[in-house]
Design a protein around this motif. Structure first.
Motif, PDB file in Angstrom:
ATOM      1  N   ASP A   4      29.944  37.168  24.531  1.00 15.97           N
ATOM      2  CA  ASP A   4      29.128  36.186  23.808  1.00 15.97           C
ATOM      3  C   ASP A   4      28.276  36.989  22.819  1.00 15.97           C
ATOM      4  N   VAL A   5      28.854  37.278  21.668  1.00 12.93           N
ATOM      5  CA  VAL A   5      28.234  38.181  20.701  1.00 12.93           C
ATOM      6  C   VAL A   5      28.219  37.533  19.325  1.00 12.93           C
ATOM      7  N   LYS A   6      27.077  37.607  18.665  1.00 12.62           N
ATOM      8  CA  LYS A   6      27.006  37.198  17.265  1.00 12.62           C
ATOM      9  C   LYS A   6      27.417  38.408  16.428  1.00 12.62           C
ATOM     10  N   ILE A   7      28.429  38.240  15.580  1.00  7.00           N
ATOM     11  CA  ILE A   7      28.956  39.359  14.801  1.00  7.00           C
ATOM     12  C   ILE A   7      28.495  39.248  13.352  1.00  7.00           C
ATOM     13  N   ILE A   8      27.843  40.304  12.892  1.00  7.16           N
ATOM     14  CA  ILE A   8      27.470  40.433  11.479  1.00  7.16           C
ATOM     15  C   ILE A   8      28.203  41.649  10.940  1.00  7.16           C
ATOM     16  N   SER A   9      28.897  41.490   9.841  1.00  4.37           N
ATOM     17  CA  SER A   9      29.629  42.605   9.239  1.00  4.37           C
ATOM     18  C   SER A   9      29.204  42.759   7.789  1.00  4.37           C
ATOM     19  N   GLY A  69      31.675  49.921  25.780  1.00  6.06           N
ATOM     20  CA  GLY A  69      31.667  50.044  24.325  1.00  6.06           C
ATOM     21  C   GLY A  69      30.504  49.291  23.713  1.00  6.06           C
ATOM     22  N   LEU A  70      30.406  49.365  22.396  1.00  4.17           N
ATOM     23  CA  LEU A  70      29.279  48.735  21.703  1.00  4.17           C
ATOM     24  C   LEU A  70      29.324  47.215  21.811  1.00  4.17           C
ATOM     25  N   PHE A  71      30.526  46.635  21.870  1.00  2.54           N
ATOM     26  CA  PHE A  71      30.616  45.181  22.032  1.00  2.54           C
ATOM     27  C   PHE A  71      30.022  44.759  23.370  1.00  2.54           C
ATOM     28  N   GLU A  72      30.324  45.502  24.416  1.00  6.15           N
ATOM     29  CA  GLU A  72      29.735  45.176  25.723  1.00  6.15           C
ATOM     30  C   GLU A  72      28.224  45.345  25.710  1.00  6.15           C
ATOM     31  N   GLN A  73      27.763  46.412  25.080  1.00  9.40           N
ATOM     32  CA  GLN A  73      26.324  46.663  25.018  1.00  9.40           C
ATOM     33  C   GLN A  73      25.591  45.556  24.254  1.00  9.40           C
ATOM     34  N   ALA A  74      26.306  44.954  23.293  1.00 15.58           N
ATOM     35  CA  ALA A  74      25.688  43.892  22.486  1.00 15.58           C
ATOM     36  C   ALA A  74      25.871  42.518  23.106  1.00 15.58           C
ATOM     37  N   THR A  94      23.596  40.692  19.231  1.00 12.51           N
ATOM     38  CA  THR A  94      24.257  40.852  17.929  1.00 12.51           C
ATOM     39  C   THR A  94      24.856  42.245  17.807  1.00 12.51           C
ATOM     40  N   ILE A  95      26.044  42.318  17.197  1.00 11.49           N
ATOM     41  CA  ILE A  95      26.597  43.603  16.779  1.00 11.49           C
ATOM     42  C   ILE A  95      26.766  43.566  15.267  1.00 11.49           C
ATOM     43  N   PHE A  96      26.309  44.612  14.619  1.00 11.79           N
ATOM     44  CA  PHE A  96      26.395  44.723  13.167  1.00 11.79           C
ATOM     45  C   PHE A  96      27.410  45.797  12.823  1.00 11.79           C
ATOM     46  N   LEU A  97      28.525  45.390  12.213  1.00  9.01           N
ATOM     47  CA  LEU A  97      29.596  46.299  11.830  1.00  9.01           C
ATOM     48  C   LEU A  97      29.440  46.615  10.347  1.00  9.01           C
ATOM     49  N   ASP A  98      28.737  47.695  10.060  1.00  9.22           N
ATOM     50  CA  ASP A  98      28.445  48.075   8.686  1.00  9.22           C
ATOM     51  C   ASP A  98      29.674  48.747   8.053  1.00  9.22           C
ATOM     52  N   GLU A  99      29.938  48.396   6.790  1.00  7.46           N
ATOM     53  CA  GLU A  99      31.084  48.942   6.047  1.00  7.46           C
ATOM     54  C   GLU A  99      32.373  48.781   6.850  1.00  7.46           C
ATOM     55  N   ILE A 100      32.616  47.547   7.268  1.00  2.00           N
ATOM     56  CA  ILE A 100      33.789  47.283   8.122  1.00  2.00           C
ATOM     57  C   ILE A 100      35.089  47.495   7.368  1.00  2.00           C
ATOM     58  N   ASN A 101      35.040  47.535   6.047  1.00  2.00           N
ATOM     59  CA  ASN A 101      36.242  47.791   5.262  1.00  2.00           C
ATOM     60  C   ASN A 101      36.791  49.203   5.505  1.00  2.00           C
ATOM     61  N   VAL A 114      22.871  45.844  18.263  1.00  2.00           N
ATOM     62  CA  VAL A 114      23.620  47.099  18.228  1.00  2.00           C
ATOM     63  C   VAL A 114      24.288  47.201  16.864  1.00  2.00           C
ATOM     64  N   ASP A 115      24.178  48.364  16.220  1.00  2.62           N
ATOM     65  CA  ASP A 115      24.828  48.531  14.920  1.00  2.62           C
ATOM     66  C   ASP A 115      25.674  49.796  14.907  1.00  2.62           C
ATOM     67  N   ILE A 116      26.685  49.779  14.045  1.00  2.00           N
ATOM     68  CA  ILE A 116      27.563  50.936  13.889  1.00  2.00           C
ATOM     69  C   ILE A 116      28.025  50.991  12.447  1.00  2.00           C
ATOM     70  N   ASN A 117      27.999  52.176  11.871  1.00  2.00           N
ATOM     71  CA  ASN A 117      28.543  52.391  10.540  1.00  2.00           C
ATOM     72  C   ASN A 117      30.006  52.817  10.700  1.00  2.00           C
ATOM     73  N   CYS A 118      30.904  51.909  10.392  1.00  2.00           N
ATOM     74  CA  CYS A 118      32.328  52.159  10.634  1.00  2.00           C
ATOM     75  C   CYS A 118      32.860  53.314   9.799  1.00  2.00           C
ATOM     76  N   ALA A 119      32.198  53.598   8.672  1.00  2.00           N
ATOM     77  CA  ALA A 119      32.665  54.679   7.805  1.00  2.00           C
ATOM     78  C   ALA A 119      32.266  56.044   8.331  1.00  2.00           C
ATOM     79  N   ALA A 120      31.314  56.086   9.262  1.00  2.00           N
ATOM     80  CA  ALA A 120      30.786  57.378   9.727  1.00  2.00           C
ATOM     81  C   ALA A 120      31.460  57.871  11.003  1.00  2.00           C
TER      82      ALA A 120
END
Length: 498
Positions: free
Chosen positions: A292-297, A245-250, A254-261, A213-219
């Motif tokens: 139990d999620v692998k987090i990539i940001s 939420g996306l964390f539950e879905q992942a 893996t959940i990918f938090l793109d542009e987490i800044n 599951v991925d999400i662009n935090c800036a969008a």
């Protein structure tokens, strides 16, 4: 020997190689596909007649040689070498390569690792001639890099192209991250391939089993992102419903938090708590959910600058950046530009029904000089646009097809310099010797020619050595020597040093 066979399979095999483990070995000569095999070191050990016809080479001339010597490409663009590295098949991969005797720009490769006792001992590569397929079976003309992906992903490490040392180090670190459940942080400018790396890490760790599951935090608007990430409970606010939420879905993936800044500071604090406890609560709920999620940001700005400016929490940075990977900008890995350009050329050849086989030297030359603010993503879109502008009967991608090159390369006005040449030029830079009315483009070409001549003289006519001195690839220097008509000068240097 099969009845009706004309050729002996032994003439296509390296003498002394034991193929007893491969029952199908004597069938490979009869296929209407090109077939070649390498051992675990990348040495060619089998090479059938169809492949010899495609490459215009004799099997006797290539057997026993490293595949990277027979074909003109770097190790990471050789599908066989990449399969040896990754241990995963590459299926229906459009590849541009050259043999010593022929330009081969329209081929589709499927490469498989061969195992014995869980160890790779060889690769086998099946090569389809694009031109033959185009005339016979159009339905085949939809190659993809690899079909064995988790849902929601399109890339594996076999999809990653590049041989620049800094980029190769990033890939090695990413593979290490693919063997670990620890959080991963990717830092790179927009368009450097952060999402590609995230998907490759996920597929390496989970294969097809885990969710991605991925999400662009800036969008996402600030007032929606909390509910989107952590879910909502009915009654939390007017109109709220029970929603994962996306964390539950992942969960379990893996959940990918793109542009987490771009995430607001108060949500960074909540995310930090989720990381520490490995539990979450939906907005408006008292029930906790185990995670139990692998987090990539990913960050698109320097973490040091973000932390110093107060927009990113330091404690969140060191929790998310357990494995930290910096992806180099395209301008910092210029040797990969030609390799990536040819890859995208074949991709859009297939999609757009064109037959472009090569990229003209002046285009590569321009690509090397352009700063690429949009990085690999910009290069891909430039190639896609250029392929659209190219005619269906053209075989070479030219500078005139690159619309942005035509915009940026407008000739400047030819105006004489208003400053007279000083009488005493003892302290002037060497460029002051150029004529006063020389325009910038001509001056740059003159300086380029002078530097190439100097590098060739210093390297005694060794083109590879001169390329190293100039900080460019040997192929690019060769094209510059041809364009600037320096072949005769190079021959004179070599003759002088014989």
């Amino acid at each position: 020997m099969i009845a009706g066979r004309i050729c002996d399979v032994k003439q296509f095999c390296l003498p002394g190689v034991d193929f007893s483990r491969l029952a199908f070995m004597d069938l490979l000569c009869d296929l209407d596909l090109g077939v070649l095999m390498t051992d675990d070191k990348g040495i060619l050990i089998f090479y059938n007649e169809v492949q010899a016809t495609i490459d215009k080479m004799d099997p006797a001339d290539v057997l026993g040689k490293p595949i990277t010597q027979v074909y003109k490409y770097n190790n990471d663009s050789s599908t066989c070498m990449r399969v040896l590295k990754h241990g995963k098949p590459i299926i229906n991969y459009a590849l541009s390569y050259r043999s010593h005797n022929a330009d081969v720009g329209n081929t589709i490769h499927s490469v498989f690792p061969l195992f014995h006792k869980q160890k790779i001992f060889a690769t086998i590569c099946f090569v389809k001639d694009y031109n033959i397929l185009e005339r016979s079976i159009p339905a085949f003309l939809s190659p993809k890099n690899n079909q064995r992906f988790a849902d929601g992903t399109h890339y594996t490490f076999a999809s990653i192209i590049g041989s620049d040392p800094g980029f190769v180090d990033a890939v090695k670190t990413a593979k290490m991250a693919g063997n670990s459940p620890s959080p991963v942080m990717l830092y790179g400018e927009t368009g450097t391939g952060k999402e590609l790396f995230a998907q490759a890490i996920h597929n390496f760790y989970y294969g097809k089993k885990g969710h991605y599951v991925d999400i662009n935090c800036a969008a996402i608007p600030e007032n929606l992102i909390e509910g989107l990430l952590f879910g909502t409970a009915k009654g939390a606010y007017t109109g709220a419903v029970d929603r994962a939420g996306l964390f539950e879905q992942a969960n379990g993936g893996t959940i990918f938090l793109d542009e987490i800044n771009s995430m607001p500071l108060h949500l960074q604090g909540k995310l930090l708590r989720v990381l520490q406890e490995k539990k979450l609560r939906r907005v408006g709920s008292l029930k906790t959910i185990d995670l139990d999620v692998k987090i990539i940001s990913s960050l698109n700005q320097s973490p040091r600058d973000l932390i110093r400016s107060g927009v990113f929490r330091m404690d969140l940075f060191y929790r998310l950046g357990v494995i930290y990977i910096k992806l180099p900008a395209l301008r910092d890995r210029r040797p990969d530009i030609e390799e990536l350009g040819r890859h995208f050329l074949q991709k859009y050849n297939t999609q757009l029904g064109k037959s472009l086989q090569n990229i003209a030297p002046e285009v590569i030359d321009f690509f090397w000089q352009y700063p690429w603010p949009g990085n690999v993503r910009e290069l891909e879109h430039v190639i896609e646009s250029a392929v659209n502008f190219a005619g269906r009967d053209e075989t070479r991608l030219k500078l005139e097809h690159c619309y942005f090159a035509n915009i940026l390369e407008q000739d400047p006005p030819h105006s004489p310099s208003p400053d007279p040449t000083p009488a005493d030029d003892s302290h002037q830079p060497e460029s002051s010797a150029l004529p006063a009315n020389l325009d910038l483009c001509t001056a740059l070409k003159t300086l380029e020619k002078k530097m190439i001549i100097q590098a060739l003289e210093q390297s005694s006519g060794n083109v590879a050595g001169a390329a190293r001195r100039l900080g460019i690839s040997r192929q690019l220097l060769g094209s510059k020597i041809s364009r600037l008509r320096l072949r005769h000068f190079l021959a004179e240097i070599k003759h002088k040093n014989m």
